[in-house]
Scaffold this active site. Sequence first.
Site, short mmCIF file in Angstrom:
data_model
loop_
_atom_site.label_atom_id
_atom_site.label_comp_id
_atom_site.label_asym_id
_atom_site.label_seq_id
_atom_site.Cartn_x
_atom_site.Cartn_y
_atom_site.Cartn_z
N ALA A 8 -47.22 -15.07 -61.82
CA ALA A 8 -47.45 -13.72 -62.32
C ALA A 8 -48.92 -13.49 -62.64
O ALA A 8 -49.28 -13.09 -63.73
CB ALA A 8 -46.57 -13.46 -63.54
N CYS A 58 -78.52 -3.42 -63.42
CA CYS A 58 -79.58 -4.09 -62.65
C CYS A 58 -79.94 -3.32 -61.39
O CYS A 58 -80.96 -3.56 -60.78
CB CYS A 58 -79.19 -5.53 -62.33
SG CYS A 58 -77.57 -5.67 -61.60
#
Lengths: 448, 273
Positions: A213, A73
């Site tokens: 995690a 874009c």
Amino acid sequence: MNSRDGKAASGNELSMTSNQSGLPEIHLIGINHVSAPVELRECLAFSTEQSETTLAELKKSKAIREILVISTCNRVEFLFTSHFREQAVQTIVDRLSAAKAIPAHRFKPAMYVYSGDAAVRHVFRVAASLDSMVMGEPQILGQIKDAYRLAVENKATGVVLNRLLHKAFSTAKRVRSETGIGDRAISISYAAVELAKKIFGRLDGKTVLLVGAGDMAELAVEHLHRNRASGRLFVANRTFEAGVNLARRFSGQAIHFEEIGASLARADIIISSTGSPGYVITQDLVRPIMRERRNRPLFFIDIAVPRDIDPNINRLENAYVYDIDDLQGVIDENVSSRQSESVKAERIIDEGVIRFRHWHDALDVVPTIKEIRGKLKAIAGAELAKTLQAMNHLSSEDIESLGKMIEAIVNKSLHDPMLFLKNPGSHRDKSLYIDIFRKIFKLENERD
Amino acid sequence: MTYLLIPVIGLYLTSAACYGAFLFIQKDGYQRAGFALMLAGFAIHTVIIGVKAIHAGVIPVQNLHETLLFAAWVFAAVFLAFKLHSRLKVMGVFAAPMVTLLSAAAFMVPDKAVEIETSFASLWLIVHVVLIFTGMAALSLAAGTGALYLIQKRNIKGKKHRFFFKRLPSLEMLDSTGYTFVVIGFSALTAGLITGFVYAHTVWGRFWSWDPKEVWSAITWLIYAALLHERLMARWRGSRAAILAIIGFAVMLFTFLGVNFLLEGHHDEFTRW
């Protein structure tokens, strides 16, 4: 930067016969968010299918050797190699105009053309997100990887662009890991590391405890490791298995969630990123630990939303708590230091450009032939000297004629390969064969 | 002799200015210039002290002028020695003005001969004065690093990362440097006090005479002893150690100057003016 047009166009470049013995040069033509307004950019943007047909069309042009289309874009760019810059540019402009049904005069003034080093540098800068509207945004690298994959699938690239793109990827990675320029997640872990350095001085030997995690936690650990946080790593995760997997990646140790309290006595830096709705680590949990730690400082980095770590812990002596908003504040205040980070990034880019040029310069017929001949002569000469050591009865004339014979053998056996390299046939890609020759004879001028 | 002090003070002052510029501009050249200027000033300073010592035949601490001048000299020596071993560049911002101030104070006080009753020609006295001043210099630097520690800690805790955050080193470095200064300063102070007792014994026949200076020295010593004790028990890191180092410095300053002006005692005559 932004010196448009690396090389001045000269008239004879237009003729098909000039300069064809050398290698095609690298060029780039395109528009981006700086050179063109969004109204124009959206008119020129390609979908994947359009990119494919355009690649196929442009590949047919005699003026273009290798080609790649980048369309996002914020930019539409054509990266190509060619002996005939002006013709190639004209072909691309015509093609673009036809495909998008826009007269060329509407977009031509907004286009920039780079050649040689300038083109290489531009590709590197784009990949490293230095040319982006939001400097350091992470998507661009993926978009370029997609564009490259498309070009490879359509057999539109060759040795030169393959190498260039791979170098662009590795350079972008270096910029990312060695400077503070990056997307929010990366700059947050960077800010966290900078803060840790202000608390601990040196990070070597510091123990890290991960609570949760997640990706962000992983990124932060990676960053800490790169800054020589060489101590132990503990990973506490609700699902033990995910913890084990992450711990293994950094040769750390997974612990159960219930063990967090006990491990606080050993950890120095705690990074928390769980999805827990309440505090995982409370002030009451930490206060007795500080005595046990003999008041060694403890640094909590809370990147979870909602927060995992009780902000009141920050009131405890020698304990420091930063949540994600605090870290964002650090980043905002460091806008000026980002300036110096971008200097560092440009330096990494410059290094990449120079290395690529060395490789590219060597990828030519004459230096390659010279190097092959030099290598063979060196081998023959060394063998001759070894043999002559055991033959004292030879006269100096004998030795001279032996030397001549060796040289003749080298020259004659190289004759046909050289002829082939000089003219592998007009339809063939010369750089591909030179590259193969260089690999066969192990001629490497570039250190990686 | 006093006019020679003007270039010394000038050099120290420009050194302090360079360190100040270093704090704001963060160019390494300023810091190095500050060090070089300090060294130059120290060289002339050494000549002045040396000439005075040879001239008088004793250690030149016979009036307030000489005492301040000598203190400034020892302070500069301690700082320069420290600079050779440490990368803590920002320390000069504290030390250079301190040395300038001490030598300027010496300049303001008239250097007039004072009738001294007690003997100065004792090796014990020389060692006593040098050790005490070395200890004081190191302990002032400890207070300086303590203050920097508190500033930096405030920045980090309060999440303010403007001026000082970038310019000050890490908490760990400030803490350990301050600790080193306390250890050096305390050792020198202890040894200085012991030699003082020995000297007192040779002159007055007794080790301790409840002189106000002695009492306040003992208080100073106890503060630093407490600081070290707590530190070794590894409880008092960081802020508490820094605050105690600053309190110790204030008490020490009173022992050095305040006692002479406000109280009386046998150290009185060395600082008379």
